[in-house]
Design a protein around this motif. Structure first.
Motif, PDB file in Angstrom:
ATOM      1  N   ALA A  29      -7.740   9.382   3.792  1.00  0.00           N
ATOM      2  CA  ALA A  29      -7.579   8.141   3.027  1.00  0.00           C
ATOM      3  C   ALA A  29      -6.383   7.351   3.527  1.00  0.00           C
ATOM      4  CB  ALA A  29      -7.427   8.467   1.539  1.00  0.00           C
ATOM      5  N   ALA A  30      -5.289   8.046   3.821  1.00  0.00           N
ATOM      6  CA  ALA A  30      -4.088   7.378   4.335  1.00  0.00           C
ATOM      7  C   ALA A  30      -4.374   6.707   5.676  1.00  0.00           C
ATOM      8  CB  ALA A  30      -2.954   8.385   4.468  1.00  0.00           C
ATOM      9  N   ASN A  31      -5.136   7.381   6.540  1.00  0.00           N
ATOM     10  CA  ASN A  31      -5.478   6.785   7.837  1.00  0.00           C
ATOM     11  C   ASN A  31      -6.338   5.538   7.678  1.00  0.00           C
ATOM     12  OD1 ASN A  31      -4.029   8.667   9.301  1.00  0.00           O
ATOM     13  ND2 ASN A  31      -5.782  10.009   9.623  1.00  0.00           N
ATOM     14  N   ILE A  32      -7.275   5.571   6.730  1.00  0.00           N
ATOM     15  CA  ILE A  32      -8.113   4.396   6.473  1.00  0.00           C
ATOM     16  C   ILE A  32      -7.232   3.234   6.027  1.00  0.00           C
ATOM     17  CG2 ILE A  32      -9.911   3.441   4.952  1.00  0.00           C
ATOM     18  CD1 ILE A  32     -11.042   6.400   4.858  1.00  0.00           C
ATOM     19  N   ALA A  33      -6.294   3.511   5.123  1.00  0.00           N
ATOM     20  CA  ALA A  33      -5.406   2.461   4.619  1.00  0.00           C
ATOM     21  C   ALA A  33      -4.501   1.927   5.723  1.00  0.00           C
ATOM     22  CB  ALA A  33      -4.569   2.999   3.455  1.00  0.00           C
ATOM     23  N   ARG A  34      -3.980   2.818   6.542  1.00  0.00           N
ATOM     24  CA  ARG A  34      -3.112   2.381   7.650  1.00  0.00           C
ATOM     25  C   ARG A  34      -3.879   1.533   8.663  1.00  0.00           C
ATOM     26  NH1 ARG A  34      -0.583   8.175   7.579  1.00  0.00           N
ATOM     27  NH2 ARG A  34       1.294   7.797   6.321  1.00  0.00           N
ATOM     28  N   GLU A  35      -5.130   1.896   8.913  1.00  0.00           N
ATOM     29  CA  GLU A  35      -5.961   1.100   9.829  1.00  0.00           C
ATOM     30  C   GLU A  35      -6.194  -0.301   9.267  1.00  0.00           C
ATOM     31  OE1 GLU A  35      -9.487   3.396  10.571  1.00  0.00           O
ATOM     32  OE2 GLU A  35      -8.398   4.891  11.755  1.00  0.00           O
ATOM     33  N   SER A  36      -6.145  -0.433   7.944  1.00  0.00           N
ATOM     34  CA  SER A  36      -6.280  -1.747   7.302  1.00  0.00           C
ATOM     35  C   SER A  36      -4.962  -2.501   7.267  1.00  0.00           C
ATOM     36  CB  SER A  36      -6.806  -1.582   5.868  1.00  0.00           C
ATOM     37  OG  SER A  36      -8.099  -1.043   5.877  1.00  0.00           O
ATOM     38  N   GLY A  37      -3.880  -1.830   7.677  1.00  0.00           N
ATOM     39  CA  GLY A  37      -2.583  -2.491   7.747  1.00  0.00           C
ATOM     40  C   GLY A  37      -1.616  -2.149   6.629  1.00  0.00           C
ATOM     41  N   ALA A  38      -2.017  -1.292   5.692  1.00  0.00           N
ATOM     42  CA  ALA A  38      -1.134  -0.936   4.578  1.00  0.00           C
ATOM     43  C   ALA A  38      -0.084   0.076   5.037  1.00  0.00           C
ATOM     44  CB  ALA A  38      -1.937  -0.358   3.419  1.00  0.00           C
ATOM     45  N   SER A  39       1.029   0.083   4.338  1.00  0.00           N
ATOM     46  CA  SER A  39       2.069   1.085   4.544  1.00  0.00           C
ATOM     47  C   SER A  39       1.820   2.226   3.577  1.00  0.00           C
ATOM     48  CB  SER A  39       3.443   0.445   4.286  1.00  0.00           C
ATOM     49  OG  SER A  39       4.450   1.430   4.290  1.00  0.00           O
ATOM     50  N   VAL A  40       1.726   3.446   4.088  1.00  0.00           N
ATOM     51  CA  VAL A  40       1.385   4.598   3.250  1.00  0.00           C
ATOM     52  C   VAL A  40       2.478   5.653   3.338  1.00  0.00           C
ATOM     53  CG1 VAL A  40      -0.308   6.413   2.766  1.00  0.00           C
ATOM     54  CG2 VAL A  40      -1.078   4.201   3.655  1.00  0.00           C
ATOM     55  N   THR A  41       2.936   6.094   2.180  1.00  0.00           N
ATOM     56  CA  THR A  41       3.861   7.219   2.089  1.00  0.00           C
ATOM     57  C   THR A  41       3.112   8.372   1.445  1.00  0.00           C
ATOM     58  OG1 THR A  41       5.805   5.811   1.871  1.00  0.00           O
ATOM     59  CG2 THR A  41       5.999   8.074   1.051  1.00  0.00           C
ATOM     60  N   ILE A  42       3.097   9.503   2.127  1.00  0.00           N
ATOM     61  CA  ILE A  42       2.448  10.688   1.574  1.00  0.00           C
ATOM     62  C   ILE A  42       3.511  11.512   0.873  1.00  0.00           C
ATOM     63  CG2 ILE A  42       1.205  12.815   2.114  1.00  0.00           C
ATOM     64  CD1 ILE A  42      -0.145  11.257   4.397  1.00  0.00           C
ATOM     65  N   ALA A  43       3.296  11.761  -0.401  1.00  0.00           N
ATOM     66  CA  ALA A  43       4.244  12.558  -1.183  1.00  0.00           C
ATOM     67  C   ALA A  43       4.220  13.985  -0.658  1.00  0.00           C
ATOM     68  CB  ALA A  43       3.870  12.516  -2.666  1.00  0.00           C
ATOM     69  N   GLU A  44       5.350  14.444  -0.226  1.00  0.00           N
ATOM     70  CA  GLU A  44       5.445  15.821   0.258  1.00  0.00           C
ATOM     71  C   GLU A  44       5.461  16.767  -0.936  1.00  0.00           C
ATOM     72  OE1 GLU A  44       5.072  16.585   3.391  1.00  0.00           O
ATOM     73  OE2 GLU A  44       5.004  14.467   3.906  1.00  0.00           O
ATOM     74  N   ASN A  45       5.131  18.016  -0.710  1.00  0.00           N
ATOM     75  CA  ASN A  45       5.056  19.005  -1.783  1.00  0.00           C
ATOM     76  C   ASN A  45       6.325  19.064  -2.620  1.00  0.00           C
ATOM     77  OD1 ASN A  45       2.488  19.677  -1.069  1.00  0.00           O
ATOM     78  ND2 ASN A  45       2.988  21.660  -0.202  1.00  0.00           N
ATOM     79  N   GLU A  46       7.477  18.857  -1.979  1.00  0.00           N
ATOM     80  CA  GLU A  46       8.742  18.938  -2.697  1.00  0.00           C
ATOM     81  C   GLU A  46       8.797  17.919  -3.840  1.00  0.00           C
ATOM     82  OE1 GLU A  46       8.619  18.587   0.746  1.00  0.00           O
ATOM     83  OE2 GLU A  46       8.846  20.736   1.069  1.00  0.00           O
ATOM     84  N   LEU A  47       8.103  16.797  -3.666  1.00  0.00           N
ATOM     85  CA  LEU A  47       8.124  15.753  -4.678  1.00  0.00           C
ATOM     86  C   LEU A  47       7.422  16.193  -5.963  1.00  0.00           C
ATOM     87  CD1 LEU A  47       9.312  12.898  -4.761  1.00  0.00           C
ATOM     88  CD2 LEU A  47       7.064  12.021  -4.172  1.00  0.00           C
ATOM     89  N   LEU A  48       6.521  17.162  -5.855  1.00  0.00           N
ATOM     90  CA  LEU A  48       5.795  17.652  -7.025  1.00  0.00           C
ATOM     91  C   LEU A  48       6.363  18.959  -7.575  1.00  0.00           C
ATOM     92  CD1 LEU A  48       2.072  16.981  -6.046  1.00  0.00           C
ATOM     93  CD2 LEU A  48       3.621  15.528  -7.338  1.00  0.00           C
ATOM     94  N   GLN A  49       7.297  19.555  -6.869  1.00  0.00           N
ATOM     95  CA  GLN A  49       7.870  20.823  -7.326  1.00  0.00           C
ATOM     96  C   GLN A  49       9.031  20.529  -8.273  1.00  0.00           C
ATOM     97  OE1 GLN A  49       8.565  22.922  -3.643  1.00  0.00           O
ATOM     98  NE2 GLN A  49       6.501  23.732  -3.648  1.00  0.00           N
ATOM     99  N   LEU A  50       8.653  20.227  -9.490  1.00  0.00           N
ATOM    100  CA  LEU A  50       9.592  19.806 -10.526  1.00  0.00           C
ATOM    101  C   LEU A  50       9.749  20.920 -11.554  1.00  0.00           C
ATOM    102  CD1 LEU A  50       7.915  16.320 -11.100  1.00  0.00           C
ATOM    103  CD2 LEU A  50       9.869  16.807  -9.633  1.00  0.00           C
ATOM    104  N   PRO A  51      10.851  20.893 -12.309  1.00  0.00           N
ATOM    105  CA  PRO A  51      10.929  21.852 -13.418  1.00  0.00           C
ATOM    106  C   PRO A  51       9.812  21.566 -14.408  1.00  0.00           C
ATOM    107  CG  PRO A  51      12.677  20.214 -13.563  1.00  0.00           C
ATOM    108  CD  PRO A  51      11.983  19.982 -12.258  1.00  0.00           C
ATOM    109  N   LEU A  52       9.457  22.550 -15.212  1.00  0.00           N
ATOM    110  CA  LEU A  52       8.441  22.317 -16.233  1.00  0.00           C
ATOM    111  C   LEU A  52       8.943  21.284 -17.239  1.00  0.00           C
ATOM    112  CD1 LEU A  52       7.074  25.904 -16.906  1.00  0.00           C
ATOM    113  CD2 LEU A  52       5.962  24.035 -15.671  1.00  0.00           C
TER     114      LEU A  52
END
Length: 192
Positions: A29-52
């Motif tokens: 999906a990110a590649n499709i968006a980038r091919e359309s010219g959008a800037s895409v940031t993929i959230a790395e796993n660390e971004l979701l490893q939050l305290p409960l």
């Protein structure tokens, strides 16, 4: 300059697994968006490893990891979320991140969202997507309704290069991403 090239997308995989099928779908999906010219940031796993999430801690300082997640969401014009299906719903790590990110201020409100998912079963995360759609709608995200993308039998759905085997799945994912970008672009222009 093409307006889509000014669009910013945050892409989130709802699985922390290293070889996640949903991460593979998200990369497509990110590649499709980038091919359309959008800037895409993929959230790395660390971004979701939050305290409960625990409301008792709200009087304390919000963890830096939560602030980073909120900033990433605020920055984005659109969200792509690929979710697996755990026990007929979304993974706990994804729900926890959504709960944390929406406290005090809600950076989700008014965003455009594309959701899709892959699972090893025959339903392709259908039930998880229903729950995710409900949660995101409650947060004020305008979730694109059609097409819906359910990547079934995910263990066999990708080539060794990470492409989708089923051309209909590939076509639906492309349509979903392009529609999301087009609607986001129209709404962004309307707000200027």
């Amino acid at each position: 300059m093409n307006a889509i090239s000014q669009l910013r997308v945050l892409a989130i995989a709802g699985s922390l697994r290293k070889e996640s099928y949903n991460k593979r779908a998200l990369l497509l999906a990110a590649n499709i968006a980038r091919e359309s010219g959008a800037s895409v940031t993929i959230a790395e796993n660390e971004l979701l490893q939050l305290p409960l999430f625990n409301e008792d801690t709200l009087g304390e300082q919000i963890p830096n990891s939560v602030l980073q997640l909120k900033e990433n969401i605020q920055w984005a014009d659109a969200l792509f979320i690929a979710t697996p299906e755990y026990n007929h719903s979304i993974p706990g790590v994804l729900k926890n991140a959504l709960d944390w990110a929406s406290i005090q201020t809600n950076p989700f409100n008014g965003k455009i969202g594309a959701i899709f998912g892959a699972s090893i079963g025959i339903n392709g995360s259908l039930r998880a997507q229903l729950h995710l759609r409900q949660i995101l709608t409650a947060l004020g995200v305008h979730v694109i309704e059609q097409p819906q993308v359910f990547i079934r039998n995910a263990a066999h759905a990708f080539t060794p290069e990470g492409l989708l085997v089923d051309k209909q799945d590939e076509q639906l994912l492309t349509q979903l991403i392009e529609k999301t970008l087009n609607i986001t672009e129209l709404l962004k222009k309307g707000l200027q």
